[in-house]
Design a protein around this motif. Structure first.
Motif, PDB file in Angstrom:
ATOM      1  N   VAL A 110       0.852  -1.186   0.000  1.00  0.00           N
ATOM      2  CA  VAL A 110       0.000   0.000   0.000  1.00  0.00           C
ATOM      3  C   VAL A 110       0.891   1.240   0.000  1.00  0.00           C
ATOM      4  N   TYR A 111       0.708   2.079  -1.001  1.00  0.00           N
ATOM      5  CA  TYR A 111       1.486   3.312  -1.143  1.00  0.00           C
ATOM      6  C   TYR A 111       0.586   4.494  -0.826  1.00  0.00           C
ATOM      7  N   PHE A 112       0.992   5.282   0.166  1.00  0.00           N
ATOM      8  CA  PHE A 112       0.214   6.438   0.606  1.00  0.00           C
ATOM      9  C   PHE A 112       0.848   7.723   0.083  1.00  0.00           C
ATOM     10  N   TYR A 113       0.024   8.554  -0.494  1.00  0.00           N
ATOM     11  CA  TYR A 113       0.412   9.877  -0.976  1.00  0.00           C
ATOM     12  C   TYR A 113      -0.313  10.871  -0.066  1.00  0.00           C
ATOM     13  N   LEU A 114       0.425  11.452   0.869  1.00  0.00           N
ATOM     14  CA  LEU A 114      -0.174  12.309   1.881  1.00  0.00           C
ATOM     15  C   LEU A 114      -0.465  13.710   1.351  1.00  0.00           C
ATOM     16  N   HIS A 115      -1.406  14.375   1.989  1.00  0.00           N
ATOM     17  CA  HIS A 115      -1.686  15.774   1.651  1.00  0.00           C
ATOM     18  C   HIS A 115      -0.489  16.663   1.998  1.00  0.00           C
ATOM     19  N   ASP A 116       0.163  16.345   3.120  1.00  0.00           N
ATOM     20  CA  ASP A 116       1.262  17.173   3.606  1.00  0.00           C
ATOM     21  C   ASP A 116       2.441  16.270   3.984  1.00  0.00           C
ATOM     22  N   ALA A 117       3.535  16.384   3.257  1.00  0.00           N
ATOM     23  CA  ALA A 117       4.718  15.565   3.520  1.00  0.00           C
ATOM     24  C   ALA A 117       5.246  15.760   4.936  1.00  0.00           C
ATOM     25  N   ALA A 118       4.952  16.898   5.547  1.00  0.00           N
ATOM     26  CA  ALA A 118       5.393  17.158   6.913  1.00  0.00           C
ATOM     27  C   ALA A 118       4.761  16.183   7.908  1.00  0.00           C
ATOM     28  N   TYR A 158      -7.656   7.903   9.928  1.00  0.00           N
ATOM     29  CA  TYR A 158      -6.516   8.535   9.267  1.00  0.00           C
ATOM     30  C   TYR A 158      -6.705   8.850   7.783  1.00  0.00           C
ATOM     31  N   SER A 159      -7.811   8.484   7.181  1.00  0.00           N
ATOM     32  CA  SER A 159      -7.972   8.710   5.737  1.00  0.00           C
ATOM     33  C   SER A 159      -7.907  10.191   5.358  1.00  0.00           C
ATOM     34  N   HIS A 160      -8.169  11.067   6.306  1.00  0.00           N
ATOM     35  CA  HIS A 160      -8.085  12.504   6.016  1.00  0.00           C
ATOM     36  C   HIS A 160      -6.641  12.936   5.714  1.00  0.00           C
ATOM     37  N   MET A 161      -5.666  12.099   6.096  1.00  0.00           N
ATOM     38  CA  MET A 161      -4.256  12.475   5.921  1.00  0.00           C
ATOM     39  C   MET A 161      -3.732  12.207   4.516  1.00  0.00           C
ATOM     40  N   TRP A 162      -4.395  11.326   3.745  1.00  0.00           N
ATOM     41  CA  TRP A 162      -3.869  11.021   2.423  1.00  0.00           C
ATOM     42  C   TRP A 162      -4.749  11.562   1.320  1.00  0.00           C
ATOM     43  N   LYS A 163      -4.072  11.944   0.226  1.00  0.00           N
ATOM     44  CA  LYS A 163      -4.807  12.408  -0.952  1.00  0.00           C
ATOM     45  C   LYS A 163      -5.093  11.251  -1.898  1.00  0.00           C
ATOM     46  N   SER A 164      -4.237  10.227  -1.866  1.00  0.00           N
ATOM     47  CA  SER A 164      -4.507   9.031  -2.656  1.00  0.00           C
ATOM     48  C   SER A 164      -3.712   7.852  -2.097  1.00  0.00           C
ATOM     49  N   HIS A 218       4.751   8.903  -0.122  1.00  0.00           N
ATOM     50  CA  HIS A 218       5.343   9.319   1.149  1.00  0.00           C
ATOM     51  C   HIS A 218       5.638   8.137   2.071  1.00  0.00           C
ATOM     52  N   VAL A 219       4.705   7.183   2.125  1.00  0.00           N
ATOM     53  CA  VAL A 219       4.848   6.027   3.003  1.00  0.00           C
ATOM     54  C   VAL A 219       4.326   4.796   2.276  1.00  0.00           C
ATOM     55  N   CYS A 220       5.008   3.680   2.458  1.00  0.00           N
ATOM     56  CA  CYS A 220       4.549   2.399   1.925  1.00  0.00           C
ATOM     57  C   CYS A 220       4.524   1.391   3.064  1.00  0.00           C
ATOM     58  N   CYS A 221       3.501   0.559   3.067  1.00  0.00           N
ATOM     59  CA  CYS A 221       3.523  -0.575   3.987  1.00  0.00           C
ATOM     60  C   CYS A 221       3.329  -1.844   3.174  1.00  0.00           C
ATOM     61  N   THR A 222       3.986  -2.893   3.626  1.00  0.00           N
ATOM     62  CA  THR A 222       3.921  -4.185   2.960  1.00  0.00           C
ATOM     63  C   THR A 222       3.490  -5.212   3.987  1.00  0.00           C
ATOM     64  N   PHE A 266       2.476   9.931  10.590  1.00  0.00           N
ATOM     65  CA  PHE A 266       1.695   8.886   9.934  1.00  0.00           C
ATOM     66  C   PHE A 266       2.370   7.521  10.113  1.00  0.00           C
ATOM     67  N   MET A 267       3.698   7.490   9.993  1.00  0.00           N
ATOM     68  CA  MET A 267       4.441   6.237  10.148  1.00  0.00           C
ATOM     69  C   MET A 267       4.442   5.751  11.598  1.00  0.00           C
ATOM     70  N   LYS A 268       4.482   6.675  12.541  1.00  0.00           N
ATOM     71  CA  LYS A 268       4.586   6.318  13.949  1.00  0.00           C
ATOM     72  C   LYS A 268       3.229   5.977  14.564  1.00  0.00           C
TER      73      LYS A 268
END
Length: 102
Positions: free
Chosen positions: A10-18, A88-94, A59-63, A23-25
């Protein structure tokens, strides 16, 4: 017939890279605690050379590794997975998902 093992990426593209570290923690580890998940890995784009075929835009991937397709299907409706999406879905754009039979 033998069980079909699989990898779910799963590859997450966040709204804000900051927000990547938060998100990872706080968020993504929830997925690794779902009942049917075997091995679970979280990462960010590796600092490899830029090439046309390499995507560094996520920005983040989980496997997640599953022992069967049925385990992956159960994961999709696992209460912890659904809570993760709701919280947490509000944090990613796709999101992009790649499922691999192994």
């Amino acid at each position: 017939m033998a069980k079909q093992k699989m990898i779910h990426q799963v590859y997450f593209y966040l709204h804000d890279a900051a927000n990547t570290e938060e998100f990872m923690k706080d968020a993504v580890p929830m997925l690794g605690r779902c009942k049917n998940v075997g091995k679970f890995i979280i990462g960010t784009p590796a600092p490899t050379a830029e090439r046309d075929v390499v995507d560094h835009s996520f920005h983040v991937c989980c496997t997640a590794f599953f022992d069967s397709l049925e385990d992956q299907a159960a994961y999709q409706v696992d209460p912890l997975h659904l809570e993760f999406i709701d919280k947490y879905s509000h944090m990613w754009k796709s999101v992009k998902v790649y499922d691999i039979s192994i």
